[in-house]
Write an enzyme that holds these catalytic residues in place. Structure first.
Site, PDB file in Angstrom:
ATOM      1  N   GLU A   1      10.801  16.996  13.994  1.00 13.10           N
ATOM      2  CA  GLU A   1      11.060  16.832  12.563  1.00 13.10           C
ATOM      3  C   GLU A   1      10.167  17.783  11.771  1.00 13.10           C
ATOM      4  O   GLU A   1       8.955  17.797  11.948  1.00 13.10           O
ATOM      5  CB  GLU A   1      10.778  15.391  12.140  1.00 13.10           C
ATOM      6  CG  GLU A   1      11.127  15.155  10.690  1.00 13.10           C
ATOM      7  CD  GLU A   1      10.982  13.693  10.275  1.00 13.10           C
ATOM      8  OE1 GLU A   1       9.928  13.103  10.527  1.00 13.10           O
ATOM      9  OE2 GLU A   1      11.944  13.159   9.686  1.00 13.10           O
TER      10      GLU A   1
ATOM     11  N   CYS B   1      14.146  11.374   5.293  1.00 10.52           N
ATOM     12  CA  CYS B   1      14.192  11.089   6.745  1.00 10.52           C
ATOM     13  C   CYS B   1      15.563  11.440   7.272  1.00 10.52           C
ATOM     14  O   CYS B   1      15.731  11.763   8.431  1.00 10.52           O
ATOM     15  CB  CYS B   1      13.935   9.632   7.069  1.00 10.52           C
ATOM     16  SG  CYS B   1      12.952   8.746   5.919  1.00 10.52           S
TER      17      CYS B   1
ATOM     18  N   GLU C   1      10.097   2.583  10.495  1.00  9.04           N
ATOM     19  CA  GLU C   1      11.165   3.510  10.127  1.00  9.04           C
ATOM     20  C   GLU C   1      10.531   4.890  10.133  1.00  9.04           C
ATOM     21  O   GLU C   1       9.740   5.213   9.246  1.00  9.04           O
ATOM     22  CB  GLU C   1      11.666   3.121   8.730  1.00  9.04           C
ATOM     23  CG  GLU C   1      12.991   3.696   8.360  1.00  9.04           C
ATOM     24  CD  GLU C   1      14.036   3.400   9.393  1.00  9.04           C
ATOM     25  OE1 GLU C   1      14.316   2.225   9.629  1.00  9.04           O
ATOM     26  OE2 GLU C   1      14.559   4.365   9.973  1.00  9.04           O
TER      27      GLU C   1
ATOM     28  N   LYS D   1       0.859  -1.188   0.000  1.00  8.93           N
ATOM     29  CA  LYS D   1       0.000   0.000   0.000  1.00  8.93           C
ATOM     30  C   LYS D   1       0.891   1.233   0.000  1.00  8.93           C
ATOM     31  O   LYS D   1       1.505   1.562   1.001  1.00  8.93           O
ATOM     32  CB  LYS D   1      -0.882  -0.038   1.254  1.00  8.93           C
ATOM     33  CG  LYS D   1      -2.119   0.797   1.202  1.00  8.93           C
ATOM     34  CD  LYS D   1      -2.096   2.197   1.415  1.00  8.93           C
ATOM     35  CE  LYS D   1      -2.136   3.233   2.288  1.00  8.93           C
ATOM     36  NZ  LYS D   1      -1.921   4.537   1.629  1.00  8.93           N
TER      37      LYS D   1
HETATM   38  C1  UN1 Z   1      15.369   8.841   3.415  1.00  6.00           C
HETATM   39  O1  UN1 Z   1      16.184   9.479   4.068  1.00  6.00           O
HETATM   40  O2  UN1 Z   1      14.177   9.138   3.459  1.00  6.00           O
HETATM   41  O3  UN1 Z   1      20.429   7.748   2.255  1.00  6.00           O
HETATM   42  C2  UN1 Z   1      15.825   7.746   2.537  1.00  6.00           C
HETATM   43  C3  UN1 Z   1      19.821   8.361   1.378  1.00  6.00           C
HETATM   44  C4  UN1 Z   1      18.970   7.588   0.402  1.00  6.00           C
HETATM   45  C5  UN1 Z   1      17.745   7.085   1.080  1.00  6.00           C
HETATM   46  C6  UN1 Z   1      17.131   8.107   1.957  1.00  6.00           C
HETATM   47  N1  UN1 Z   1      19.742   6.511  -0.123  1.00  6.00           N
HETATM   48  O4  UN1 Z   1      19.915   9.563   1.273  1.00  6.00           O
END
Ligand code: UN1
Length: 498
Positions: free
Chosen positions: A383, A282, A248, A173
């Site tokens: 955040e 993230c 996550e 999803k």
């Molecule tokens: C994320 O931070 O949402 O490490 C994922 C990175 C990418 C993945 C990021 N390979 O910046």
């Protein structure tokens, strides 16, 4: 305009209600695609297709399951440009980054395919003679993969590929903001010859489809990436149901710049980590922890560069910073900027919804830098998920690391220093799941574990097959007694021969 349906039991099918929902281009406000507006009935069908197929998929030899992933990788290579362009249109990130997102899916495919010939277990000697023992990985069953919009290709592949390789079946999803890219990924799996029912796909809202899916009694594993708030809901809603959950969630990632750092190098890393993907990773840098001796030149250099960043449509090769995902998110970023000002932080640049040429139809936010930020301010703790960096000043390495570690999150950190002792001290004392030395906070590669400590997750790691398999498999310990007599562990004394 594109139209996508659900994918259940190997067939593209409309939502049983016939409803559709639209995804829009955050740079222009135009509709990109319509997708199925699914409901409970659609989820039920997808889960039962996955449940039924699990009976046979788990018995397919893992190297053969891996071979499907090689073909997925090849098809993604063939379709990289096409999918990247679609991603820029639907999600907004600039084209070079969208290509990188697809590339990460390709990397995952080839890495995980090879895992089909490893999936290492353990053998260990028995305390008794004529007894053999081992631990093997078993698939678990039906996996619900619920994915965010910021990496519409990479993050789904972190979940789908190891889940499928390990012998599970999946209901996928995707985020409602980026369903088309997700549908294109599903199409790739289908074209690669994945048997019907192994991967099922339903689109729809989180509250209708997502909540029902994760609570479904036939779903064994939930792999979720998204907001901290939704992560908490995943846990509270499914409490007591004994589902295996991998979360996550957010980050509040920092770059530490010591007084001995190469400042020009640091500037590049800060811009890339803070404003790349418009701050919507993230792992994005949202705090800059800088030694007081270099605060002034570093912020000056940064502001000079931020002034020149060009906002625009990510398909335009001149664009440095694309839109944010939608107006709701833009308004939430702006609210944080106001909070920062109320808290007494100094707005050095940005802090506004830009109105320039071609920007008014989209959801843009100006790259923003705050000075005079204290570690306890909300803009230094929560955040924001947008192009906002807060500068915090410290007097030394120990204080920098303490400030770095003191947030509810623990995803990614970075330190710029030319001193090897300091680099190793940071490697010892930083408490995030990812740390970069002399590089920004973004740019993780798929073959190392991806994830974080504290509120960033619940202890699992994604990407790298051997850690992702911990989410998608159960250990089964097997004891084989070939002595032909009763041997009692912990009870019988071993008889040493003469
Ligand atoms: C994320 O931070 O949402 O490490 C994922 C990175 C990418 C993945 C990021 N390979 O910046």
């Amino acid at each position: 305009m594109r139209e996508y349906a659900n994918f259940i039991q190997g067939e593209w099918v409309s939502a049983s209600s016939g409803r559709t929902i639209e995804s829009t281009n955050p740079a222009t406000g135009e509709t990109v695609a319509t997708v199925a507006g699914s409901g409970r009935e659609d989820v039920d069908r997808a889960v039962s297709a996955a449940r039924e197929r699990f009976k046979t998929w788990r018995k397919v030899p893992a190297p053969k399951r891996g071979e499907v992933l090689y073909r997925v990788g090849q098809l993604l290579m063939d379709r990289k440009e096409e999918i990247a362009r679609l991603m820029t249109q639907e999600m907004g990130k600039v084209l070079a980054e969208a290509r990188g997102d697809v590339q990460e899916g390709i990397d995952m495919a080839f890495y995980t395919a090879g895992e089909g010939r490893r999936m290492f277990g353990v053998t260990t000697p028995s305390e008794m003679p004529e007894k053999f023992q081992m631990a093997v990985r078993d698939p678990i069953g039906v996996v619900a993969a619920v994915t965010p919009w910021n990496f519409p290709m990479a993050i789904p592949t972190w979940k789908l590929m190891p889940a499928i390789l390990a012998g599970n079946t999946v209901v996928f999803k995707p985020a409602s903001d980026t369903p088309s890219v997700a549908a294109e990924l599903v199409r790739v799996f289908a074209d690669a010859g994945l048997p019907p029912g192994v991967l099922n796909f339903v689109t729809g809202s989180g509250t209708e489809v997502g909540d029902y899916l994760i609570n479904h009694p036939e779903v064994d594993v939930i792999s979720f990436t998204g907001s901290t708030e939704t992560g908490a809901r995943v846990v509270s809603q499914t409490a007591g149901k004994n589902k295996k959950i991998s979360l996550e969630l957010g980050g509040k990632n920092a770059i530490m710049v010591m007084e001995d750092a190469d400042l020009d190098l640091a500037v590049e890393g800060i811009l890339w980590s803070g404003y790349g993907t418009t701050g919507q990773r993230c792992t994005a840098c949202s705090r800059l922890i800088v030694h007081e001796q270099v605060r002034e030149p570093l912020t000056r250099k940064l502001i000079e560069r931020i002034e020149k960043l060009k906002l625009g449509n990510g398909l335009d090769p001149d664009t440095d910073v694309g839109p944010v995902i939608n107006t709701r998110q833009r308004d939430s970023i702006h609210k944080y900027v106001q909070i920062g000002q109320e808290e007494g932080a100094e707005l050095l640049i940005g802090g506004e919804i830009p109105q320039g040429d071609g920007l008014s139809k989209g959801s843009f936010y100006a790259p923003t830098l705050f000075g005079n930020v204290r570690p306890d301010m909300r803009i230094a703790q929560e955040e924001i998920f947008g192009p906002v960096i807060s500068v915090l000043t410290v007097r030394g390495l120990e204080e920098a690391i303490a400030v770095n570690n003191a947030t509810p999150f623990g995803l990614s950190s970075s330190i710029y220093t030319q001193n090897v002792h300091r680099a190793f001290e940071a490697m010892r004392d930083v408490t995030t799941g990812i740390l970069y030395i002399n590089a920004g906070t973004i740019g993780a590669e798929v073959h190392l574990p991806f994830g974080g400590t504290r509120g960033t997750g619940n202890g699992h790691r994604e990407g790298a097959a051997w850690t992702a398999l911990d989410v998608f498999t159960e250990w089964k310990s097997i004891y084989v007694d070939y002595s032909g007599r009763l041997q009692r562990a912990q009870i019988d004394e071993f008889q040493h021969g003469a």
